[in-house]
Design a protein around this motif. Structure first.
Motif, PDB file in Angstrom:
ATOM      1  N   ASN A  87      10.915   9.102  11.815  1.00  0.00           N
ATOM      2  CA  ASN A  87      10.252   9.335  10.535  1.00  0.00           C
ATOM      3  C   ASN A  87       8.982   8.499  10.421  1.00  0.00           C
ATOM      4  OD1 ASN A  87      12.157  11.175   9.669  1.00  0.00           O
ATOM      5  ND2 ASN A  87      13.369   9.652   8.580  1.00  0.00           N
ATOM      6  N   LEU A  88       9.048   7.262  10.866  1.00  0.00           N
ATOM      7  CA  LEU A  88       7.879   6.392  10.825  1.00  0.00           C
ATOM      8  C   LEU A  88       6.759   6.950  11.696  1.00  0.00           C
ATOM      9  CD1 LEU A  88       6.594   3.719   9.914  1.00  0.00           C
ATOM     10  CD2 LEU A  88       7.614   2.662  11.936  1.00  0.00           C
ATOM     11  N   ALA A  89       7.107   7.367  12.908  1.00  0.00           N
ATOM     12  CA  ALA A  89       6.108   7.931  13.823  1.00  0.00           C
ATOM     13  C   ALA A  89       5.515   9.215  13.240  1.00  0.00           C
ATOM     14  CB  ALA A  89       6.732   8.204  15.195  1.00  0.00           C
ATOM     15  N   GLY A  90       6.332  10.030  12.616  1.00  0.00           N
ATOM     16  CA  GLY A  90       5.834  11.253  11.988  1.00  0.00           C
ATOM     17  C   GLY A  90       4.873  10.946  10.852  1.00  0.00           C
ATOM     18  N   GLY A  91       5.183   9.929  10.080  1.00  0.00           N
ATOM     19  CA  GLY A  91       4.298   9.522   8.996  1.00  0.00           C
ATOM     20  C   GLY A  91       2.964   9.006   9.507  1.00  0.00           C
ATOM     21  N   VAL A  92       3.016   8.243  10.577  1.00  0.00           N
ATOM     22  CA  VAL A  92       1.780   7.727  11.175  1.00  0.00           C
ATOM     23  C   VAL A  92       0.931   8.885  11.699  1.00  0.00           C
ATOM     24  CG1 VAL A  92       0.855   6.362  13.094  1.00  0.00           C
ATOM     25  CG2 VAL A  92       2.714   5.449  11.702  1.00  0.00           C
ATOM     26  N   ARG A  93       1.575   9.840  12.395  1.00  0.00           N
ATOM     27  CA  ARG A  93       0.834  11.008  12.897  1.00  0.00           C
ATOM     28  C   ARG A  93       0.193  11.787  11.758  1.00  0.00           C
ATOM     29  NH1 ARG A  93       5.187  11.324  16.543  1.00  0.00           N
ATOM     30  NH2 ARG A  93       6.274  12.753  15.149  1.00  0.00           N
ATOM     31  N   GLU A  94       0.943  11.976  10.682  1.00  0.00           N
ATOM     32  CA  GLU A  94       0.411  12.706   9.533  1.00  0.00           C
ATOM     33  C   GLU A  94      -0.771  11.959   8.917  1.00  0.00           C
ATOM     34  OE1 GLU A  94       1.868  14.542   5.242  1.00  0.00           O
ATOM     35  OE2 GLU A  94       3.308  13.512   6.521  1.00  0.00           O
TER      36      GLU A  94
END
Length: 70
Positions: free
Chosen positions: A25-32
């Motif tokens: 979830n953290l990585a997805g947020g950073v990508r977004e």
């Protein structure tokens, strides 16, 4: 600089799936966030005339960047 602290108790057993889910979830947020920043930068570099062709004004850039409109 902003500091993020997470309450990870040493007394609590590690939950591998929970940690992996959190990291995903953290990585997805950073990508977004990186994607939104890229859209914002691309729109901010356009002239007012170029923005008008897309139906945007300069003050519309933050909303358009968040919504994915180019």
């Amino acid at each position: 600089m902003t500091v993020l602290t997470l309450p990870l108790s040493a007394a609590r057993p590690a939950r591998r799936n929970g940690i992996l889910s959190f990291l995903n979830n953290l990585a997805g947020g950073v990508r977004e966030g990186i994607t939104v920043a890229g859209r914002y930068d691309a729109l901010a570099q356009k002239t007012d005339a170029e923005l008008a062709l897309q139906g945007l004004r300069r003050e519309d850039i933050p909303r358009a960047a968040l919504l994915g409109r180019r």
